[in-house]
Design a protein around this motif. Structure first.
Motif, mmCIF file in Angstrom:
data_model
loop_
_atom_site.group_PDB
_atom_site.id
_atom_site.type_symbol
_atom_site.label_atom_id
_atom_site.label_comp_id
_atom_site.label_asym_id
_atom_site.label_seq_id
_atom_site.Cartn_x
_atom_site.Cartn_y
_atom_site.Cartn_z
ATOM 1 N N PRO A 83 3.211 -28.671 42.865
ATOM 2 C CA PRO A 83 2.911 -30.062 42.553
ATOM 3 C C PRO A 83 2.217 -30.751 43.732
ATOM 4 C CG PRO A 83 5.204 -29.838 43.164
ATOM 5 C CD PRO A 83 4.645 -28.452 43.132
ATOM 6 N N PRO A 84 1.596 -31.896 43.497
ATOM 7 C CA PRO A 84 0.892 -32.608 44.577
ATOM 8 C C PRO A 84 1.795 -32.997 45.741
ATOM 9 C CG PRO A 84 0.253 -33.474 42.433
ATOM 10 C CD PRO A 84 1.400 -32.550 42.188
ATOM 11 N N THR A 85 3.095 -33.162 45.494
ATOM 12 C CA THR A 85 3.999 -33.562 46.573
ATOM 13 C C THR A 85 4.081 -32.510 47.678
ATOM 14 O OG1 THR A 85 5.797 -32.728 45.173
ATOM 15 C CG2 THR A 85 5.445 -35.112 45.220
ATOM 16 N N ASN A 139 11.496 -27.909 49.916
ATOM 17 C CA ASN A 139 12.751 -28.647 49.785
ATOM 18 C C ASN A 139 12.607 -30.132 50.091
ATOM 19 O OD1 ASN A 139 14.075 -26.234 49.139
ATOM 20 N ND2 ASN A 139 14.453 -25.766 51.301
ATOM 21 N N ASP A 140 11.534 -30.513 50.786
ATOM 22 C CA ASP A 140 11.312 -31.927 51.118
ATOM 23 C C ASP A 140 10.381 -32.630 50.137
ATOM 24 O OD1 ASP A 140 12.932 -32.270 53.404
ATOM 25 O OD2 ASP A 140 11.414 -31.375 54.711
ATOM 26 N N ARG A 141 9.927 -31.932 49.114
ATOM 27 C CA ARG A 141 8.889 -32.500 48.254
ATOM 28 C C ARG A 141 9.363 -33.720 47.468
ATOM 29 N NH1 ARG A 141 11.214 -28.351 45.623
ATOM 30 N NH2 ARG A 141 11.428 -28.377 43.341
ATOM 31 N N ALA A 142 10.666 -33.812 47.196
ATOM 32 C CA ALA A 142 11.184 -34.960 46.440
ATOM 33 C C ALA A 142 11.825 -36.006 47.350
ATOM 34 C CB ALA A 142 12.212 -34.484 45.404
ATOM 35 N N GLU A 143 11.762 -35.791 48.666
ATOM 36 C CA GLU A 143 12.356 -36.742 49.609
ATOM 37 C C GLU A 143 11.373 -37.856 49.945
ATOM 38 O OE1 GLU A 143 15.516 -36.449 50.438
ATOM 39 O OE2 GLU A 143 15.688 -34.572 49.320
ATOM 40 N N ASN A 144 11.906 -38.939 50.505
ATOM 41 C CA ASN A 144 11.074 -40.065 50.922
ATOM 42 C C ASN A 144 10.088 -39.607 51.991
ATOM 43 O OD1 ASN A 144 10.520 -42.426 52.879
ATOM 44 N ND2 ASN A 144 11.251 -43.458 51.034
ATOM 45 N N ALA A 145 8.803 -39.776 51.735
ATOM 46 C CA ALA A 145 7.773 -39.267 52.643
ATOM 47 C C ALA A 145 7.879 -39.887 54.031
ATOM 48 C CB ALA A 145 6.389 -39.519 52.061
ATOM 49 N N ALA A 146 8.241 -41.157 54.097
ATOM 50 C CA ALA A 146 8.360 -41.815 55.402
ATOM 51 C C ALA A 146 9.503 -41.209 56.214
ATOM 52 C CB ALA A 146 8.586 -43.310 55.215
ATOM 53 N N LEU A 147 10.590 -40.841 55.536
ATOM 54 C CA LEU A 147 11.706 -40.215 56.236
ATOM 55 C C LEU A 147 11.342 -38.810 56.716
ATOM 56 C CD1 LEU A 147 14.780 -41.254 54.034
ATOM 57 C CD2 LEU A 147 14.047 -42.209 56.239
ATOM 58 N N ALA A 203 16.749 -20.348 60.317
ATOM 59 C CA ALA A 203 16.487 -20.928 59.001
ATOM 60 C C ALA A 203 17.744 -20.961 58.137
ATOM 61 C CB ALA A 203 15.386 -20.148 58.293
ATOM 62 N N VAL A 204 17.836 -22.013 57.314
ATOM 63 C CA VAL A 204 18.985 -22.222 56.423
ATOM 64 C C VAL A 204 18.472 -22.455 55.006
ATOM 65 C CG1 VAL A 204 20.923 -23.742 55.844
ATOM 66 C CG2 VAL A 204 20.463 -23.151 58.232
ATOM 67 N N SER A 205 19.025 -21.737 54.050
ATOM 68 C CA SER A 205 18.609 -21.886 52.659
ATOM 69 C C SER A 205 18.815 -23.319 52.174
ATOM 70 C CB SER A 205 19.406 -20.932 51.765
ATOM 71 O OG SER A 205 19.087 -19.590 52.033
ATOM 72 N N GLY A 206 17.797 -23.854 51.501
ATOM 73 C CA GLY A 206 17.877 -25.176 50.917
ATOM 74 C C GLY A 206 17.559 -26.323 51.844
ATOM 75 N N SER A 207 17.326 -26.029 53.120
ATOM 76 C CA SER A 207 17.158 -27.108 54.097
ATOM 77 C C SER A 207 15.715 -27.549 54.239
ATOM 78 C CB SER A 207 17.694 -26.669 55.465
ATOM 79 O OG SER A 207 16.893 -25.632 55.991
ATOM 80 N N GLY A 208 15.545 -28.716 54.839
ATOM 81 C CA GLY A 208 14.240 -29.258 55.151
ATOM 82 C C GLY A 208 14.385 -30.250 56.288
ATOM 83 N N PHE A 209 13.320 -30.970 56.580
ATOM 84 C CA PHE A 209 13.423 -32.015 57.600
ATOM 85 C C PHE A 209 14.414 -33.095 57.180
ATOM 86 C CE2 PHE A 209 9.375 -30.156 58.888
ATOM 87 C CZ PHE A 209 9.486 -30.175 60.267
ATOM 88 N N VAL A 210 14.495 -33.352 55.890
ATOM 89 C CA VAL A 210 15.408 -34.365 55.362
ATOM 90 C C VAL A 210 16.445 -33.753 54.429
ATOM 91 C CG1 VAL A 210 15.567 -36.467 53.966
ATOM 92 C CG2 VAL A 210 13.689 -36.204 55.617
ATOM 93 N N LYS A 211 16.038 -32.788 53.618
ATOM 94 C CA LYS A 211 16.920 -32.198 52.622
ATOM 95 C C LYS A 211 17.979 -31.304 53.280
ATOM 96 C CE LYS A 211 17.914 -30.748 48.325
ATOM 97 N NZ LYS A 211 18.906 -29.701 48.676
ATOM 98 N N PRO A 212 19.270 -31.559 53.020
ATOM 99 C CA PRO A 212 20.310 -30.689 53.571
ATOM 100 C C PRO A 212 20.315 -29.333 52.869
ATOM 101 C CG PRO A 212 21.194 -32.844 52.954
ATOM 102 C CD PRO A 212 19.837 -32.731 52.345
#
Length: 229
Positions: free
Chosen positions: A164-166, A122-130, A84-93
């Motif tokens: 939040p709902p995201t 960390n992915d909650r504000a990223e493009n859902a499709a991505l 695991a890496v702090s701040g990371s997600g499937f899309v979020k670096p």
């Protein structure tokens, strides 16, 4: 011509050497019928587990052994590699520029029996499709490489406030990707919500007690599924 005392001394040395050789062989092998010997059996290796996740799975602000993946691994007697890496997600670096893509790439070079993977805030504000395309791709790679491994996903670990709902959107995306490859996806709810005493001063990251609370919910969800060491 050697004298009698010298012959006795030589014989004594030879007998001592033979005795030492016998002691040495007894340490490394055990006798079996017929006079042959086999090496002592090697210790049974523990199941291997890798964790893919964010700062909460990494254990930011707590000791490595207090993060929830370490607690779950200890409960089952698994050997953990926490990627695991702090701040990371499937899309979020994350802080070092890595996403889950790099964590999965590292995991592909290991030999896990279990794979823990967390949906993340960390992915909650990223493009859902991505997020969806990345999750499907990475989970597919893990399954193709490790057809026998048990993949266990969990919903996002949120802080003390109301998510939040995201976050629900991200959970749905990751859950679909995990179950789509035959993995198990655990809805752990929000065990930290409304409990500021379980989080650090930032209101986001669980403290040691909070990490234990998260691990306990995960264990409660795993127990009926027959996940063992």
């Amino acid at each position: 011509m050697p004298t009698r005392p010298r012959l006795i001394a030589v014989a004594a040395i030879a007998l001592a050497a033979a005795a030492l050789a016998g002691c040495s062989s007894a340490v490394t092998a055990r006798p079996i019928a017929g006079g042959t010997a086999v090496a002592a059996p090697a210790a049974h290796a523990k199941p291997q587990v890798v964790a893919i996740g964010d700062s909460i799975a990494f254990g930011k602000g707590v000791r490595p052994d207090q993060a929830w993946p370490a607690l779950v691994a200890a409960q089952h007697g698994w050997t953990l590699t926490d990627l695991a890496v702090s701040g990371s997600g499937f899309v979020k670096p994350g802080w070092n520029g890595d996403t889950y893509r790099e964590q999965v790439a590292t995991a592909l070079g290991l030999h896990p029996d279990y794979i823990l993977i967390a949906a993340t805030r960390n992915d909650r504000a990223e493009n859902a499709a991505l997020v969806a395309s990345s999750a499907e791709e990475l989970l597919g790679e893990l399954r193709d490489t490790f057809p026998r491994a048990r993949i266990i996903g969990i919903t996002t670990v949120w802080g003390a406030d109301t998510p939040p709902p995201t976050v629900a959107t991200v959970n749905g995306i990751v859950g679909k990707a995990v179950t789509g490859v035959g993995g198990t996806f655990l809805d752990i709810g929000y065990p930290l919500a409304g409990h500021p005493e379980l989080v650090q001063a930032d209101g986001i990251h669980p403290n040691a007690a909070g990490e234990r609370a998260v691990a306990k919910v995960i264990e409660d969800r795993l127990a009926p599924l027959g996940v063992t060491s």
